[in-house]
Design an enzyme around this catalytic site. Structure first.
Site, short mmCIF file in Angstrom:
data_model
loop_
_atom_site.label_atom_id
_atom_site.label_comp_id
_atom_site.label_asym_id
_atom_site.label_seq_id
_atom_site.Cartn_x
_atom_site.Cartn_y
_atom_site.Cartn_z
N THR A 14 -12.43 3.34 -8.57
CA THR A 14 -11.68 2.10 -8.36
C THR A 14 -12.09 1.38 -7.09
O THR A 14 -11.28 0.71 -6.45
CB THR A 14 -10.17 2.38 -8.33
OG1 THR A 14 -9.90 3.38 -7.33
CG2 THR A 14 -9.67 2.84 -9.68
N GLY A 51 -18.63 -6.46 6.54
CA GLY A 51 -18.63 -7.64 5.69
C GLY A 51 -19.57 -7.51 4.51
O GLY A 51 -19.93 -6.41 4.10
N GLU A 120 -25.48 -8.32 11.78
CA GLU A 120 -25.41 -6.88 11.97
C GLU A 120 -26.82 -6.31 12.11
O GLU A 120 -27.81 -7.02 11.96
CB GLU A 120 -24.66 -6.21 10.80
CG GLU A 120 -23.20 -6.62 10.72
CD GLU A 120 -22.43 -5.85 9.67
OE1 GLU A 120 -23.00 -4.91 9.08
OE2 GLU A 120 -21.25 -6.18 9.45
N ARG A 285 -29.88 1.10 11.24
CA ARG A 285 -28.96 2.19 11.56
C ARG A 285 -29.65 3.53 11.79
O ARG A 285 -29.21 4.32 12.63
CB ARG A 285 -27.93 2.33 10.43
CG ARG A 285 -26.91 1.21 10.42
CD ARG A 285 -25.98 1.32 9.24
NE ARG A 285 -24.94 0.29 9.33
CZ ARG A 285 -24.05 0.07 8.37
NH1 ARG A 285 -24.07 0.78 7.27
NH2 ARG A 285 -23.13 -0.87 8.53
N HIS A 344 -22.21 8.49 6.60
CA HIS A 344 -21.62 7.21 6.23
C HIS A 344 -21.93 6.79 4.79
O HIS A 344 -21.02 6.44 4.05
CB HIS A 344 -22.12 6.14 7.19
CG HIS A 344 -21.57 4.78 6.96
ND1 HIS A 344 -20.22 4.51 6.96
CD2 HIS A 344 -22.19 3.59 6.73
CE1 HIS A 344 -20.02 3.22 6.74
NE2 HIS A 344 -21.20 2.64 6.58
N ARG A 379 -30.23 1.99 4.04
CA ARG A 379 -29.55 0.78 3.60
C ARG A 379 -29.42 -0.23 4.73
O ARG A 379 -29.03 0.12 5.84
CB ARG A 379 -28.16 1.13 3.06
CG ARG A 379 -27.32 -0.08 2.68
CD ARG A 379 -25.98 0.34 2.11
NE ARG A 379 -25.13 0.99 3.09
CZ ARG A 379 -24.24 0.36 3.86
NH1 ARG A 379 -24.12 -0.95 3.79
NH2 ARG A 379 -23.49 1.05 4.70
#
Length: 533
Positions: A14, A51, A120, A285, A344, A379
Site C-alpha cells: 500500500t 520530494g 538534492e 549518496r 535506506h 539511485r
C-alpha cells in the site's frame, strides 16, 4: 483453508506504487483487491521526506530539461542503468504528477504560486518538488489512501501473503494469505502485482519501517522469477545518530537539508566532503555515505555532524527533521546535527520491464521491489516516488491488457498447504548483515556471513506473519550475499574493500539470481551461487 476471495488483480502493498496501481486498475474496470500486512497507511512511502524529482516543462530551471535529468540518473547509476528505461520512466513524470495532484495531493508553492523546487545530491538543477516542507511521502500517502477509500477499493489490512500460487505451467493463479489472526485463506486471481517496498530490515539500522522485510523479492524468487542487482543497497548518508549507535528505524535527515546549504563536518570540525567529489556535500549518496564511514573511522567516532545552522527558518522548511531533532534534545538552528549512515533503499529487486511485467506470467512488480534498469548501481535522490507513480499505473495497464488478450490463467487451485521455509532469528541476521554486508564488504566477510546464516537457519512452517517475514529476510539475505560475492569490484553503493576499483571490462553488467528446482540460488549467467535457500 478457512476463507477464500477472488479478483482480477491482487495488489500486494500500500505504498505509492501499489495504491497508484489500484486506482488505475479500478479506472480500467478491473476487480482489484489490495493486501496490506499492516494498516493501509503503513509502508515506506509515508516516511519519504525529500520530494519527487521531475522536470515539468512549465516549471523548471531555465537550463534544465528531461535529457539532463536522464544524464544525472545515469551518472548516479554508475554504468548499470538501462538508458532507454531511464528516459522512458522519467519522460512520464510530469503526467504522473498531474494525476497525483488530481487525486488530491498538495505540493508546496513559491511566492508566485508555482511548485516550489529544491535540489538534492546528484542533481545539477532544482527539480525536486516537495510537500509539507519535508513531508512529501506523508502527503502522497494521504492523497492516495483517500482516493482508494473514496473509490471503494477493498483493502485487506493486516493480511500477510505467504506464497504465490501457480498453475500447471507456472502462471500465477492467486496467493495463500494469513489474516490478522493467522488464519489461512486463498485469494484467487490471474494477476498479482508486487508493490511491497524494500528490504531495510535486513540491517540493524535503517530508515525503513518494520514492514520492509523483503517480502516481494522472496515471493517472486519462490514463484520462479529472477532478482537482480540485490548487492546494490543504498545507505542514506544522514540519519539522526543515537548515543550508543544507530539501531532499528532511525529518523531520516533529508538530503534536501544539504541542498539548502548544510555541510558535513567531522567531530574535529573539518569538512567531510571537501576534495572528495566535485559536487562536495551534494555528491551522489554512495560517495557521501562512503566518505562519512571513512572519516568516522579515521576520527574514532561513530558519527559526523551536519551543520545546518546557516539555514534561515529551519523549523518551517524542515518541520519533520526539526521535530526529530527536538525529541533528541538538539536545536538545528544553533548546533550541528549528529548523523550516521543507515540502510535506506534497494536499487535492485525483481527483474521487470518498464511496464511491470516479470518473467512469470501473471506476476508484475512496481516500485522499490522491482528492478527495471532505472536505478542501476545507485539511485538518484527522489527518483523513487516518481518511479512508483509511473510504474504503478503502467503495471495496472499491463495486467489489464494481458487479461484482455487471454494471456493469463483463470484457474482455481485445489488443496493449498502452507510451506515450511528456512528461517534465521532476526536479530542475529541483522547483526550479521550489518557487520559483513554493509558499506564495506570483502570476500572473507561475505563468506563468513553466508556460513553464519546457513548454520543458524531452521526450517519452520509458515503459520504466522513473523515467520513469513523472517523467511523472506533469510532468503533475500542469502541472495544478497551471493550477488555481493560475485561482484568483485566496487561500483555505486556496492563497496568491496578487497576490490576497491571498478571493473568495466568484466563487470559492467547485471547478473540475476533465481531458484532452481531443488531450491538452490543459481546465477542466470555464472552457475551456482554460494548458498541454498
Amino acid at each position: 483453508m478457512t476463507w477464500e476471495a477472488g479478483a482480477d488483480l491482487i495488489v500486494v502493498g500500500t505504498g505509492v506504487a501499489g495504491l497508484t496501481a489500484a486506482l488505475q486498475a479500478r479506472e480500467l474496470g478491473l476487480r482489484v483487491l489490495v493486501v496490506s500486512k499492516d494498516a493501509v497507511e503503513a509502508g515506506n512511502t509515508g516516511w519519504a521526506q525529500g520530494g519527487i524529482a521531475v522536470v515539468r516543462p512549465e516549471e523548471r530551471d531555465e537550463d534544465d530539461d528531461l535529457g539532463k535529468h536522464v544524464e544525472d540518473t545515469l551518472t548516479a547509476g554508475a554504468g548499470l542503468c538501462d538508458r532507454d528505461a531511464v528516459r522512458d520512466v522519467l519522460a512520464d513524470g510530469a503526467e504522473a504528477i498531474d494525476r497525483l495532484r488530481a487525486a488530491g495531493a498538495r505540493f508546496d508553492a513559491d511566492a508566485d504560486g508555482l511548485l516550489a523546487r529544491t535540489r538534492e545530491g546528484g542533481h545539477r538543477a532544482f527539480r525536486v518538488i516537495h510537500a509539507g516542507g519535508d513531508a512529501t511521502g506523508a502527503e502522497v500517502q494521504r492523497a492516495l489512501v483517500g482516493a482508494v477509500r473514496g473509490g471503494g477499493i477493498p483493502v485487506l489490512e493486516r493480511h500477510t501473503v505467504v506464497e504465490l500460487l501457480r498453475g500447471d505451467r507456472g502462471a500465477i493463479t492467486g496467493a495463500l494469505v494469513l489474516d490478522g489472526e493467522d488464519r489461512p485463506g486463498v485469494l484467487h486471481a490471474p494477476a498479482v502485482l508486487l508493490a511491497t517496498g524494500g528490504l531495510g530490515q535486513l540491517y540493524a539500522a535503517t530508515t525503513n519501517p518494520e514492514v520492509a522485510t523483503a517480502d516481494g523479492v522472496a515471493l517472486a524468487l519462490r514463484a520462479g522469477a529472477t532478482a537482480s542487482d540485490l548487492e546494490f543497497v543504498q545507505f542514506h548518508p544522514t540519519v539522526l545518530y543515537a548515543e550508543g549507535g544507530p539501531r532499528g528505524r532511525r529518523p531520516l535527515v533529508t538530503e534536501a537539508v544539504r541542498g539548502e546549504g548544510a555541510v558535513l563536518l567531522d567531530v574535529r570540525g573539518r569538512r567531510v566532503m571537501e576534495g572528495v567529489h566535485p559536487m562536495a556535500d551534494l555528491a551522489p549518496r554512495d560517495v557521501v555515505s562512503a566518505a562519512i564511514t571513512r572519516r568516522a573511522a579515521e576520527t574514532g567516532a561513530e558519527h559526523v555532524f551536519l551543520d545546518a545552522t546557516g539555514i534561515p527558518g529551519f523549523a518551517g522548511r524542515f518541520p519533520t527533521v526539526h521535530a526529530s531533532c527536538a525529541r533528541a534534545g538538539i536545536d538545528p538552528s544553533t548546533e550541528p546535527i549528529p548523523v550516521a549512515s543507515a540502510a535506506h533503499y534497494s536499487c535492485g529487486g525483481v527483474v521487470s520491464d518498464v511496464r511491470g511485467r516479470t518473467g512469470v506470467a501473471g506476476l508484475y512488480a512496481a516500485g522499490e521491489v522491482a528492478r527495471t534498469g532505472l536505478h542501476g548501481a545507485n539511485r538518484l535522490a527522489s527518483n523513487s516516488l516518481l518511479e512508483g507513480l509511473v510504474l504503478g499505473a503502467r503495471a495496472a495497464r499491463a495486467a489489464a491488457e494481458d487479461l484482455s488478450r487471454g494471456l493469463l490463467t483463470r484457474k482455481r487451485v485445489g488443496d493449498v498447504r502452507a510451506p515450511a521455509l528456512a528461517v534465521v532469528e532476526r536479530d542475529s541476521l541483522q547483526r550479521t548483515m550489518s557487520r559483513y554486508a554493509g558499506i564495506g564488504r570483502s570476500a572473507d566477510g561475505l563468506a563468513a556471513a553466508a556460513e553464519a546464516l546457513d548454520r543458524s537457519a531452521i526450517v519452520r512452517p509458515m503459520r504466522s506473519r513473523r515467520a513469513v517475514e523472517d523467511a523472506s529476510l533469510t532468503l533475500t539475505a542469502q541472495a544478497l550475499l551471493a550477488a555481493a560475492a560475485q561482484r568483485e569490484e566496487s561500483r555505486g553503493c556496492h563497496r568491496r574493500t578487497d576490490f576497491p576499483d571498478t571493473d568495466d571490462l568484466r563487470l559492467r553488467r547485471s547478473t540475476g539470481l533465481r531458484l532452481d528446482a531443488a531450491g538452490w540460488l543459481i546465477s542466470t549467467e555464472a552457475g551456482i551461487a554460494r548458498t541454498a535457500a
